[in-house]
Every structure is written in C-alpha cells, then in structure tokens.
Design a protein around this motif. Structure first.
Motif, PDB file in Angstrom:
ATOM      1  N   ILE A   1       0.789  -1.231   0.000  1.00 15.52           N
ATOM      2  CA  ILE A   1       0.000   0.000   0.000  1.00 15.52           C
ATOM      3  C   ILE A   1       0.819   1.278   0.000  1.00 15.52           C
ATOM      4  CG2 ILE A   1      -2.085  -0.958   1.014  1.00 15.52           C
ATOM      5  CD1 ILE A   1      -0.972   0.274   3.707  1.00 15.52           C
ATOM      6  N   ALA A   2       2.096   1.186   0.321  1.00 19.28           N
ATOM      7  CA  ALA A   2       2.928   2.389   0.370  1.00 19.28           C
ATOM      8  C   ALA A   2       4.382   1.977   0.254  1.00 19.28           C
ATOM      9  CB  ALA A   2       2.704   3.154   1.677  1.00 19.28           C
ATOM     10  N   GLN A   3       5.219   2.974   0.052  1.00 23.48           N
ATOM     11  CA  GLN A   3       6.649   2.740   0.153  1.00 23.48           C
ATOM     12  C   GLN A   3       7.192   3.628   1.262  1.00 23.48           C
ATOM     13  OE1 GLN A   3       9.001   4.015  -3.252  1.00 23.48           O
ATOM     14  NE2 GLN A   3       7.312   5.278  -3.953  1.00 23.48           N
ATOM     15  N   ILE A   4       8.206   3.131   1.923  1.00 19.19           N
ATOM     16  CA  ILE A   4       8.808   3.833   3.056  1.00 19.19           C
ATOM     17  C   ILE A   4      10.265   4.121   2.713  1.00 19.19           C
ATOM     18  CG2 ILE A   4       9.357   3.725   5.509  1.00 19.19           C
ATOM     19  CD1 ILE A   4       6.404   3.526   5.170  1.00 19.19           C
ATOM     20  N   VAL A   5      10.683   5.362   2.972  1.00 19.44           N
ATOM     21  CA  VAL A   5      12.058   5.772   2.710  1.00 19.44           C
ATOM     22  C   VAL A   5      12.702   6.201   4.026  1.00 19.44           C
ATOM     23  CG1 VAL A   5      13.518   7.404   1.452  1.00 19.44           C
ATOM     24  CG2 VAL A   5      11.453   6.506   0.368  1.00 19.44           C
ATOM     25  N   LEU A   6      13.896   5.697   4.294  1.00 18.90           N
ATOM     26  CA  LEU A   6      14.684   6.103   5.458  1.00 18.90           C
ATOM     27  C   LEU A   6      15.479   7.338   5.064  1.00 18.90           C
ATOM     28  CD1 LEU A   6      15.779   5.419   8.343  1.00 18.90           C
ATOM     29  CD2 LEU A   6      17.595   4.130   7.187  1.00 18.90           C
ATOM     30  N   CYS A   7      15.279   8.450   5.793  1.00 18.66           N
ATOM     31  CA  CYS A   7      15.892   9.731   5.430  1.00 18.66           C
ATOM     32  C   CYS A   7      16.645  10.330   6.611  1.00 18.66           C
ATOM     33  CB  CYS A   7      14.812  10.724   5.001  1.00 18.66           C
ATOM     34  SG  CYS A   7      13.864  10.190   3.579  1.00 18.66           S
ATOM     35  N   PRO A   8      17.778  10.989   6.324  1.00 18.91           N
ATOM     36  CA  PRO A   8      18.478  11.701   7.398  1.00 18.91           C
ATOM     37  C   PRO A   8      17.696  12.930   7.832  1.00 18.91           C
ATOM     38  CG  PRO A   8      19.563  12.080   5.306  1.00 18.91           C
ATOM     39  CD  PRO A   8      18.463  11.091   5.053  1.00 18.91           C
ATOM     40  N   VAL A   9      17.882  13.312   9.085  1.00 20.33           N
ATOM     41  CA  VAL A   9      17.180  14.470   9.653  1.00 20.33           C
ATOM     42  C   VAL A   9      18.202  15.409  10.289  1.00 20.33           C
ATOM     43  CG1 VAL A   9      15.605  15.212  11.496  1.00 20.33           C
ATOM     44  CG2 VAL A   9      15.058  13.206  10.122  1.00 20.33           C
ATOM     45  N   PHE A  10      18.030  16.679  10.026  1.00 19.24           N
ATOM     46  CA  PHE A  10      18.813  17.713  10.695  1.00 19.24           C
ATOM     47  C   PHE A  10      17.830  18.614  11.419  1.00 19.24           C
ATOM     48  CE2 PHE A  10      21.313  16.360   7.107  1.00 19.24           C
ATOM     49  CZ  PHE A  10      22.597  16.275   7.615  1.00 19.24           C
ATOM     50  N   GLN A  11      18.105  18.925  12.676  1.00 23.64           N
ATOM     51  CA  GLN A  11      17.265  19.864  13.410  1.00 23.64           C
ATOM     52  C   GLN A  11      17.905  21.242  13.334  1.00 23.64           C
ATOM     53  OE1 GLN A  11      16.566  18.271  17.356  1.00 23.64           O
ATOM     54  NE2 GLN A  11      14.687  17.286  16.653  1.00 23.64           N
ATOM     55  N   ALA A  12      17.091  22.245  13.059  1.00 19.05           N
ATOM     56  CA  ALA A  12      17.574  23.615  12.912  1.00 19.05           C
ATOM     57  C   ALA A  12      17.850  24.255  14.266  1.00 19.05           C
ATOM     58  CB  ALA A  12      16.531  24.447  12.160  1.00 19.05           C
ATOM     59  N   GLN A  13      18.816  25.120  14.289  1.00 17.83           N
ATOM     60  CA  GLN A  13      19.046  26.007  15.429  1.00 17.83           C
ATOM     61  C   GLN A  13      18.572  27.374  14.963  1.00 17.83           C
ATOM     62  OE1 GLN A  13      23.093  25.872  16.812  1.00 17.83           O
ATOM     63  NE2 GLN A  13      23.079  23.652  16.977  1.00 17.83           N
ATOM     64  N   PHE A  14      17.564  27.920  15.599  1.00 16.42           N
ATOM     65  CA  PHE A  14      16.948  29.163  15.153  1.00 16.42           C
ATOM     66  C   PHE A  14      17.731  30.368  15.640  1.00 16.42           C
ATOM     67  CE2 PHE A  14      13.720  25.876  15.373  1.00 16.42           C
ATOM     68  CZ  PHE A  14      13.240  25.911  14.063  1.00 16.42           C
ATOM     69  N   GLU A  15      17.952  31.292  14.730  1.00 19.38           N
ATOM     70  CA  GLU A  15      18.684  32.518  15.034  1.00 19.38           C
ATOM     71  C   GLU A  15      17.845  33.696  14.559  1.00 19.38           C
ATOM     72  OE1 GLU A  15      22.549  34.800  13.243  1.00 19.38           O
ATOM     73  OE2 GLU A  15      22.725  32.640  13.553  1.00 19.38           O
ATOM     74  N   VAL A  16      17.406  34.531  15.476  1.00 22.57           N
ATOM     75  CA  VAL A  16      16.614  35.705  15.121  1.00 22.57           C
ATOM     76  C   VAL A  16      17.524  36.704  14.417  1.00 22.57           C
ATOM     77  CG1 VAL A  16      15.243  37.615  16.021  1.00 22.57           C
ATOM     78  CG2 VAL A  16      15.035  35.336  17.034  1.00 22.57           C
ATOM     79  N   SER A  17      17.021  37.268  13.312  1.00 20.38           N
ATOM     80  CA  SER A  17      17.796  38.221  12.527  1.00 20.38           C
ATOM     81  C   SER A  17      16.888  39.342  12.046  1.00 20.38           C
ATOM     82  CB  SER A  17      18.434  37.507  11.331  1.00 20.38           C
ATOM     83  OG  SER A  17      19.147  38.419  10.521  1.00 20.38           O
ATOM     84  N   GLU A  18      17.399  40.534  11.998  1.00 19.02           N
ATOM     85  CA  GLU A  18      16.640  41.689  11.493  1.00 19.02           C
ATOM     86  C   GLU A  18      16.547  41.695   9.976  1.00 19.02           C
ATOM     87  OE1 GLU A  18      14.943  43.938  13.351  1.00 19.02           O
ATOM     88  OE2 GLU A  18      15.506  42.667  15.048  1.00 19.02           O
TER      89      GLU A  18
END
Length: 151
Positions: A117-134
């Motif tokens: 019924i579906a295909q599954i893909v194993l993917c790398p993940v990166f979590q962002a570090q948020f930086e507020v900028s003007e």
C-alpha cells in the motif's frame, strides 16, 4: 558504480502481523514496500480516507526518520494515494505504522490483506538552530511565491 550504503533498522512484528517483512523491490530502490495487515478488506468510496494498519513498528536510528510515500502504480491505476505525503515517522515513535490513504479516483476501491500500500524511505534528519535576525540575505526571487517563477 559506488558502494551500496545501508543502516540497520530494527523491525518489530506485532501480534496481529502476518505476511512478508518489508523489502526493496530493486537493487537501487530508495523505498521499501510495506503491506496492509487486515482482518478483512477495506472499501473506500471516492474521496474517502482510511487508516491502514501494517502490523509493524520500527526502531528508527537517531538522526533519521521514515517517510511514507504513495506507490505510483496504485496512484495511477486505482487513484489510491497518501493524504499527508510524505507521512513523517519520527525516530522516537515506537507504535504501529499505519498508512493514511485516500481514494482520489472516481470508483470505489478495495484494499486487501497483504496488498503493498505504500513505500517507506529512510531519510536523514537535521534539526535547525533558530537565530533571530533583522534581515535576510537578498535573492533574485525575493518574496515571490505561489507561481511567481512561472508555469
């Protein structure tokens, strides 16, 4: 040709599981097929949704996710696709994988036990570090969106 890369993905067969384990259908496939694990067929009318159990859960390594994606043959031939494509399965989830499908066709369709019924893909993940900028770096596209780059 480059060396094939692989990583161990633990899979747990739940008590109601039956049928084959997931498998890649070609040597260079990015996704492995996953099967419906059903006590009885599911009938979906046009535009109707369904949550399809697989009888499996996974231990996804830290730094990865699984993505559930439609099978192109089912989408073309039956109009069966995934509603939230890609469906994200996070590394800390240990429950049963269930596939959220929708009948986008014009006829009722039947999903049967052990249907791929579906295909599954194993993917790398990166979590962002948020930086507020003007300000943000200028680009030629700027704030153009939703069709701004043409047809």
């Amino acid at each position: 040709m480059g060396e094939k890369k692989s990583i161990t993905l633990k899979v747990k067969k739940l008590p109601h599981f039956s049928g084959p384990l997931p498998e890649y259908k070609s040597a260079l496939a990015s996704g492995f097929d996953i099967h419906a694990c059903l006590e009885r067929p599911i009938f979906l009318k046009p535009q109707e949704r369904g949550l399809i159990p697989t009888g499996l859960s996974f231990e996804i390594p830290e730094g990865f996710e699984l993505q559930a994606r439609p099978r192109s043959g089912l989408a073309l031939k039956k109009g069966l696709t995934l509603l939230n494509t890609p469906g994200t399965i996070d590394a800390d989830y240990r429950g049963e994988i269930k596939i959220l499908v929708i009948n986008s066709g014009t006829e009722q369709i039947t999903i049967t036990d052990q249907e791929r019924i579906a295909q599954i893909v194993l993917c790398p993940v990166f979590q962002a570090q948020f930086e507020v900028s003007e300000s943000l770096t200028e680009t030629s596209r700027g704030e153009g969106g939703f069709g701004s780059t043409g047809v």
